[in-house]
Scaffold this active site. Structure first.
Site, PDB file in Angstrom:
ATOM      1  N   HIS A 209       1.270  -1.183   0.194  1.00  0.00           N
ATOM      2  CA  HIS A 209      -0.336  -0.002  -0.217  1.00  0.00           C
ATOM      3  C   HIS A 209       1.354   1.353   0.281  1.00  0.00           C
ATOM      4  O   HIS A 209       0.157   2.242   0.288  1.00  0.00           O
ATOM      5  CB  HIS A 209      -0.926  -0.201   1.751  1.00  0.00           C
ATOM      6  CG  HIS A 209      -0.227   0.312   2.642  1.00  0.00           C
ATOM      7  ND1 HIS A 209       0.049  -0.061   2.948  1.00  0.00           N
ATOM      8  CD2 HIS A 209      -0.360   1.845   3.139  1.00  0.00           C
ATOM      9  CE1 HIS A 209       0.481   0.354   4.158  1.00  0.00           C
ATOM     10  NE2 HIS A 209       1.020   1.382   4.437  1.00  0.00           N
TER      11      HIS A 209
HETATM   12  C1  UD1 Z   1      -2.276   5.455   5.688  1.00  0.00           C
HETATM   13  C2  UD1 Z   1      -0.854   5.502   7.117  1.00  0.00           C
HETATM   14  C3  UD1 Z   1       0.156   4.893   6.747  1.00  0.00           C
HETATM   15  C4  UD1 Z   1      -0.388   3.261   7.250  1.00  0.00           C
HETATM   16  C5  UD1 Z   1      -1.928   3.033   6.011  1.00  0.00           C
HETATM   17  C6  UD1 Z   1      -2.717   2.035   6.637  1.00  0.00           C
HETATM   18  C7  UD1 Z   1      -0.848   8.102   6.774  1.00  0.00           C
HETATM   19  C8  UD1 Z   1       0.745   9.906   5.772  1.00  0.00           C
HETATM   20  N1  UD1 Z   1      -0.197   6.471   6.268  1.00  0.00           N
HETATM   21  O1  UD1 Z   1      -1.773   5.260   4.395  1.00  0.00           O
HETATM   22  O2  UD1 Z   1       1.429   5.070   7.612  1.00  0.00           O
HETATM   23  O3  UD1 Z   1       0.717   2.046   6.850  1.00  0.00           O
HETATM   24  O4  UD1 Z   1      -2.443   4.212   6.310  1.00  0.00           O
HETATM   25  O5  UD1 Z   1      -3.255   1.351   6.190  1.00  0.00           O
HETATM   26  O6  UD1 Z   1      -0.676   8.422   7.558  1.00  0.00           O
HETATM   27  N2  UD1 Z   1      -9.061   4.426   1.563  1.00  0.00           N
HETATM   28  C9  UD1 Z   1     -10.549   4.143   1.126  1.00  0.00           C
HETATM   29  N3  UD1 Z   1     -11.015   3.902   2.662  1.00  0.00           N
HETATM   30  C10 UD1 Z   1     -10.618   4.016   3.831  1.00  0.00           C
HETATM   31  C11 UD1 Z   1      -9.118   4.732   3.484  1.00  0.00           C
HETATM   32  C12 UD1 Z   1      -8.449   5.007   2.488  1.00  0.00           C
HETATM   33  O7  UD1 Z   1     -11.001   3.582   0.456  1.00  0.00           O
HETATM   34  O8  UD1 Z   1     -11.028   3.576   5.077  1.00  0.00           O
HETATM   35  C13 UD1 Z   1      -8.360   5.097   0.029  1.00  0.00           C
HETATM   36  C14 UD1 Z   1      -8.919   6.270  -0.590  1.00  0.00           C
HETATM   37  O9  UD1 Z   1      -8.731   6.681  -2.217  1.00  0.00           O
HETATM   38  C15 UD1 Z   1      -7.231   7.215  -0.293  1.00  0.00           C
HETATM   39  C16 UD1 Z   1      -6.376   6.324  -0.186  1.00  0.00           C
HETATM   40  O10 UD1 Z   1      -6.996   5.075   0.872  1.00  0.00           O
HETATM   41  O11 UD1 Z   1      -7.510   8.342  -0.851  1.00  0.00           O
HETATM   42  C17 UD1 Z   1      -5.211   5.692   0.934  1.00  0.00           C
HETATM   43  O12 UD1 Z   1      -5.970   6.195   2.183  1.00  0.00           O
HETATM   44  P1  UD1 Z   1      -4.752   7.052   3.379  1.00  0.00           P
HETATM   45  O13 UD1 Z   1      -5.314   7.131   4.795  1.00  0.00           O
HETATM   46  O14 UD1 Z   1      -4.208   8.207   2.671  1.00  0.00           O
HETATM   47  O15 UD1 Z   1      -3.349   6.472   2.887  1.00  0.00           O
HETATM   48  P2  UD1 Z   1      -3.152   5.221   3.561  1.00  0.00           P
HETATM   49  O16 UD1 Z   1      -2.276   4.609   2.037  1.00  0.00           O
HETATM   50  O17 UD1 Z   1      -3.943   4.077   3.651  1.00  0.00           O
END
Ligand code: UD1
Length: 365
Positions: A209
């Site tokens: 991820h």
């Molecule tokens: C975040 C953390 C990372 C952790 C990871 C675990 C930061 C900088 N990053 O990264 O350290 O390892 O979580 O998963 O804090 N999305 C969904 N549903 C959700 C959450 C996210 O669809 O419930 C999608 C969205 O399109 C979003 C993308 O996933 O833009 C990324 O989510 P985001 O929270 O920005 O970062 P992670 O890659 O999950």
């Protein structure tokens, strides 16, 4: 008589819930401490957040900040704006943050400016790689926190090197392993047979991820090419993070994942069922490097570095990078390895009790 002290615990994203759950449970019987749970909502899906909160028996959050997904600046700012209001209303005596996600740093900044003491669980980890957003979160959080609770001795060393006074640092062990040990027995393979048909000890698990892997087409393709070679030897189960699912579509990589067993993200115990019965893990996650070490299952970390070196020196982890040839070299070495991994010091399932004692001692004297 001392007055009741309020502790605010902050959760926001998937890797946070399993770190706060054992601590809240350990603190529950301590009289004189009122616990208040704030969920920033950095993660919000059933699979990424709500299911975990229920399954790990965290209390229903006292406040949901509902910040959702956004750019780093916007997400961090929204947590800060909304968390400040909670702190002004609740007047906590301490804020507890865990890990290294944006919510961790945002809550720390707010508390620090309001002169509320901050305890950071999982302090001191460093990848020395500023391309990882989490490294900035770790550095800022640790610079501001008052109690730095480290999972491994390298954490103490990093903090001392950065000039953190010794009195602030407490080596407590890995709190996530408390949660892992607690649920291991329930994590039988038959829990997930409806979604994956694999034989005990004869399959690999892949998770990806990190933006540095899945947002870069060449890197993502190289990793998947190596994984496809491994998939000729054993089934590869790939629970797909939402970010990764989006990139597979955008980068048109469907062909490269067609031989893998793709699933939705799993809940905590189901995922533990999957990993604890695997032959091998391939991952870019920090938490999985630690869980594989605690489980004694070989792990290939698909990154150039790790902030968790104890998983390599003591545990089952190999940092193999993202080039196909290096991943496959690591793969062969992992399968041939007959060495005896050791569980790192204080990864004993009792970290929450040690943190409880330190927090209670600080708050109640
Ligand atoms: C975040 C953390 C990372 C952790 C990871 C675990 C930061 C900088 N990053 O990264 O350290 O390892 O979580 O998963 O804090 N999305 C969904 N549903 C959700 C959450 C996210 O669809 O419930 C999608 C969205 O399109 C979003 C993308 O996933 O833009 C990324 O989510 P985001 O929270 O920005 O970062 P992670 O890659 O999950």
């Amino acid at each position: 008589m001392t007055s009741t002290k309020t502790v605010i615990h902050v959760i926001g994203a998937r890797p946070n819930y399993m770190k706060i759950a054992p601590l809240m449970e350990a603190l529950r019987p301590v009289s004189g401490i009122r616990q208040f749970l704030v969920n920033t909502g950095q993660h919000y899906d059933e699979a990424m957040a709500k299911g975990f909160i229920r399954e790990l028996q965290l209390p229903v959050p006292d406040r949901d900040l509902e910040v959702g997904s956004a750019s780093h600046a916007v997400q961090t700012a929204n947590v800060m704006i909304r968390f400040e209001a909670v702190c002004l209303e609740q007047r906590p005596d301490m804020v507890v943050v865990v890990g290294d996600v944006n919510s961790t740093m945002a809550a720390t900044l707010v508390a620090s400016k309001l002169l509320i003491p901050v305890a950071h669980v999982e302090a001191g980890l460093r990848s020395f790689d500023r391309e990882m957003p989490e490294e900035t979160n770790r550095i800022v959080t640790d610079r501001l926190a008052d109690l730095l609770l480290t999972p491994s001795r390298d954490g103490d060393e990093n903090l001392l090197r950065e000039g953190v006074p010794k009195e602030k640092i407490h080596f407590v062990g890995n709190i996530m392993i408390d949660t892992l040990f607690r649920h291991r027995e329930a994590a039988r393979l038959d829990r997930i047979r409806d979604r994956v048909q694999v034989a005990d000890g004869q399959y690999a698990v892949l998770t990806l991820h990190r933006p540095s892997n899945v947002d870069h087409p060449d890197t993502f393709r190289d990793i998947l090419e190596a994984v496809n070679v491994i998939a000729r030897d054993m089934p590869v189960v790939f629970p797909v993070h939402p970010r990764t699912r989006n990139r597979i579509g955008e980068l048109k990589l469907a062909d490269l994942v067609s031989r893998l067993i793709l699933t939705e993200p799993f809940g905590y115990i189901d995922f533990l069922a999957l990993t604890s019965h695997a032959r091998l893990m391939l991952t870019d996650s920090g938490g999985l490097q630690e869980e594989s070490t605690a489980l004694g299952i070989p792990c290939l970390t698909l990154r150039e570095n790790t902030e968790r070196p104890v998983t390599v020196t003591h545990g089952t982890n190999r940092v193999v990078g993202t080039q196909a040839a290096n991943i496959l070299t690591g793969y062969r070495a992992a399968l041939a390895d007959r060495g005896q991994p050791r569980i790192p010091e204080l990864w004993d399932g009792r970290t929450a009790e040690r943190v409880r004692d330190i927090l209670a001692g600080t708050l109640l004297g």
